[in-house]
Write a protein that holds these residues in place. Structure first.
Motif, PDB file in Angstrom:
ATOM      1  N   GLY A  51     -31.317  42.648  16.596  1.00  0.00           N
ATOM      2  CA  GLY A  51     -31.493  41.891  15.366  1.00  0.00           C
ATOM      3  C   GLY A  51     -32.446  40.746  15.621  1.00  0.00           C
ATOM      4  O   GLY A  51     -32.384  40.114  16.682  1.00  0.00           O
ATOM      5  N   SER A  52     -33.336  40.481  14.667  1.00  0.00           N
ATOM      6  CA  SER A  52     -34.280  39.381  14.869  1.00  0.00           C
ATOM      7  C   SER A  52     -34.731  38.795  13.538  1.00  0.00           C
ATOM      8  O   SER A  52     -34.715  39.454  12.508  1.00  0.00           O
ATOM      9  CB  SER A  52     -35.499  39.852  15.667  1.00  0.00           C
ATOM     10  N   GLY A  53     -35.104  37.535  13.607  1.00  0.00           N
ATOM     11  CA  GLY A  53     -35.611  36.846  12.434  1.00  0.00           C
ATOM     12  C   GLY A  53     -35.969  35.415  12.763  1.00  0.00           C
ATOM     13  O   GLY A  53     -35.735  34.938  13.877  1.00  0.00           O
ATOM     14  N   THR A  54     -36.521  34.720  11.780  1.00  0.00           N
ATOM     15  CA  THR A  54     -36.970  33.343  11.933  1.00  0.00           C
ATOM     16  C   THR A  54     -36.008  32.414  11.204  1.00  0.00           C
ATOM     17  O   THR A  54     -35.700  32.631  10.033  1.00  0.00           O
ATOM     18  CB  THR A  54     -38.395  33.175  11.370  1.00  0.00           C
ATOM     19  N   HIS A  55     -35.562  31.381  11.890  1.00  0.00           N
ATOM     20  CA  HIS A  55     -34.568  30.448  11.355  1.00  0.00           C
ATOM     21  C   HIS A  55     -35.227  29.498  10.347  1.00  0.00           C
ATOM     22  O   HIS A  55     -35.797  28.469  10.719  1.00  0.00           O
ATOM     23  CB  HIS A  55     -33.947  29.680  12.534  1.00  0.00           C
ATOM     24  N   LEU A  56     -35.106  29.834   9.071  1.00  0.00           N
ATOM     25  CA  LEU A  56     -35.759  29.064   8.013  1.00  0.00           C
ATOM     26  C   LEU A  56     -34.781  28.413   7.042  1.00  0.00           C
ATOM     27  O   LEU A  56     -35.195  27.735   6.096  1.00  0.00           O
ATOM     28  CB  LEU A  56     -36.726  29.960   7.228  1.00  0.00           C
ATOM     29  N   GLY A  57     -33.478  28.632   7.235  1.00  0.00           N
ATOM     30  CA  GLY A  57     -32.453  28.035   6.382  1.00  0.00           C
ATOM     31  C   GLY A  57     -31.293  27.566   7.239  1.00  0.00           C
ATOM     32  O   GLY A  57     -31.228  27.852   8.437  1.00  0.00           O
ATOM     33  N   VAL A  58     -30.365  26.841   6.649  1.00  0.00           N
ATOM     34  CA  VAL A  58     -29.207  26.323   7.383  1.00  0.00           C
ATOM     35  C   VAL A  58     -28.391  27.480   7.933  1.00  0.00           C
ATOM     36  O   VAL A  58     -28.107  28.453   7.225  1.00  0.00           O
ATOM     37  CB  VAL A  58     -28.338  25.434   6.471  1.00  0.00           C
ATOM     38  N   PHE A  59     -28.019  27.387   9.216  1.00  0.00           N
ATOM     39  CA  PHE A  59     -27.201  28.406   9.863  1.00  0.00           C
ATOM     40  C   PHE A  59     -26.134  27.707  10.694  1.00  0.00           C
ATOM     41  O   PHE A  59     -26.459  26.952  11.600  1.00  0.00           O
ATOM     42  CB  PHE A  59     -28.052  29.310  10.763  1.00  0.00           C
ATOM     43  N   GLY A  60     -24.877  27.961  10.351  1.00  0.00           N
ATOM     44  CA  GLY A  60     -23.783  27.341  11.087  1.00  0.00           C
ATOM     45  C   GLY A  60     -23.902  25.835  11.131  1.00  0.00           C
ATOM     46  O   GLY A  60     -23.589  25.220  12.147  1.00  0.00           O
ATOM     47  N   GLY A  61     -24.377  25.224  10.065  1.00  0.00           N
ATOM     48  CA  GLY A  61     -24.543  23.778   9.999  1.00  0.00           C
ATOM     49  C   GLY A  61     -25.828  23.266  10.627  1.00  0.00           C
ATOM     50  O   GLY A  61     -26.098  22.066  10.584  1.00  0.00           O
ATOM     51  N   MET A  62     -26.622  24.152  11.211  1.00  0.00           N
ATOM     52  CA  MET A  62     -27.878  23.745  11.857  1.00  0.00           C
ATOM     53  C   MET A  62     -29.038  23.835  10.867  1.00  0.00           C
ATOM     54  O   MET A  62     -29.249  24.870  10.243  1.00  0.00           O
ATOM     55  CB  MET A  62     -28.186  24.652  13.053  1.00  0.00           C
ATOM     56  N   ALA A  63     -29.770  22.738  10.780  1.00  0.00           N
ATOM     57  CA  ALA A  63     -30.959  22.718   9.925  1.00  0.00           C
ATOM     58  C   ALA A  63     -31.991  23.710  10.466  1.00  0.00           C
ATOM     59  O   ALA A  63     -31.988  24.040  11.655  1.00  0.00           O
ATOM     60  CB  ALA A  63     -31.545  21.311   9.899  1.00  0.00           C
ATOM     61  N   PRO A  64     -32.866  24.198   9.609  1.00  0.00           N
ATOM     62  CA  PRO A  64     -33.885  25.153  10.041  1.00  0.00           C
ATOM     63  C   PRO A  64     -34.732  24.618  11.199  1.00  0.00           C
ATOM     64  O   PRO A  64     -35.133  23.458  11.191  1.00  0.00           O
ATOM     65  CB  PRO A  64     -34.753  25.349   8.797  1.00  0.00           C
ATOM     66  N   THR A  65     -34.988  25.478  12.164  1.00  0.00           N
ATOM     67  CA  THR A  65     -35.804  25.114  13.331  1.00  0.00           C
ATOM     68  C   THR A  65     -37.144  25.838  13.355  1.00  0.00           C
ATOM     69  O   THR A  65     -37.997  25.516  14.171  1.00  0.00           O
ATOM     70  CB  THR A  65     -35.064  25.467  14.633  1.00  0.00           C
ATOM     71  N   ARG A  66     -37.282  26.848  12.526  1.00  0.00           N
ATOM     72  CA  ARG A  66     -38.464  27.710  12.482  1.00  0.00           C
ATOM     73  C   ARG A  66     -38.630  28.524  13.763  1.00  0.00           C
ATOM     74  O   ARG A  66     -39.665  29.114  14.003  1.00  0.00           O
ATOM     75  CB  ARG A  66     -39.728  26.926  12.149  1.00  0.00           C
ATOM     76  N   ARG A  67     -37.581  28.578  14.592  1.00  0.00           N
ATOM     77  CA  ARG A  67     -37.621  29.382  15.814  1.00  0.00           C
ATOM     78  C   ARG A  67     -37.283  30.829  15.493  1.00  0.00           C
ATOM     79  O   ARG A  67     -36.447  31.112  14.642  1.00  0.00           O
ATOM     80  CB  ARG A  67     -36.640  28.848  16.845  1.00  0.00           C
ATOM     81  N   HIS A  68     -37.905  31.722  16.242  1.00  0.00           N
ATOM     82  CA  HIS A  68     -37.617  33.146  16.120  1.00  0.00           C
ATOM     83  C   HIS A  68     -36.489  33.489  17.092  1.00  0.00           C
ATOM     84  O   HIS A  68     -36.479  33.031  18.226  1.00  0.00           O
ATOM     85  CB  HIS A  68     -38.854  33.989  16.439  1.00  0.00           C
ATOM     86  N   ALA A  69     -35.543  34.285  16.623  1.00  0.00           N
ATOM     87  CA  ALA A  69     -34.418  34.720  17.460  1.00  0.00           C
ATOM     88  C   ALA A  69     -34.421  36.240  17.533  1.00  0.00           C
ATOM     89  O   ALA A  69     -34.822  36.922  16.584  1.00  0.00           O
ATOM     90  CB  ALA A  69     -33.104  34.225  16.874  1.00  0.00           C
TER      91      ALA A  69
END
Length: 134
Positions: free
Chosen positions: A79-97
């Motif tokens: 699974g992969s994607g770019t962190h562009l919205g709040v996840f688990g209380g974390m603000a977007p980092t624009r990092r790819h996972a």
């Protein structure tokens, strides 16, 4: 379902997931689906996916391997994607996972009634925090 049918069934399920089509995904879930170590029921599963899709709007899974036998199917995915919205209380980092996922489903009449597998949540959080990168 025959093993070859489960392979096709999973391809359809994965397609719905990759399109982020929650209505279509719901058709693959028994309303009372049991998930190991997670809240049960289709509504809880769909809520978890909705949160993921908001946080990672480009999230996609790639199927690595599928094994089907009787009423069970085991899958290895990336699974992969770019962190562009709040996840688990974390603000977007624009990092790819990019994380490995393993799941086993019991399917009855084309719907998942039981699910278990690895949780990639910790690895995902580490990647979007930038942990382990120097």
């Amino acid at each position: 379902m025959e093993p070859w049918e489960l392979h096709e069934w999973h391809a359809d399920f994965l397609d719905a997931c990759n399109r982020h089509d929650l209505s279509r995904i719901e058709e693959f879930l028994d309303p009372a689906v049991r998930r190991a170590h997670l809240p049960g029921g289709a509504a809880a599963w769909l809520a978890d996916l909705a949160d993921l899709f908001v946080a990672f709007p480009d999230w996609r899974w790639r199927r690595i391997q599928v094994v089907a036998e009787d009423d069970r199917i085991a899958v290895h995915l990336r699974g992969s994607g770019t962190h562009l919205g709040v996840f688990g209380g974390m603000a977007p980092t624009r990092r790819h996972a990019n994380v490995a996922e393993f799941a086993m489903y019991r399917v009855d009449r084309g719907r998942i009634v039981e699910a278990t597998g690895s949780s990639s949540a910790l690895e995902l959080r580490d990647q979007i925090r930038g942990a382990g990168r120097g």
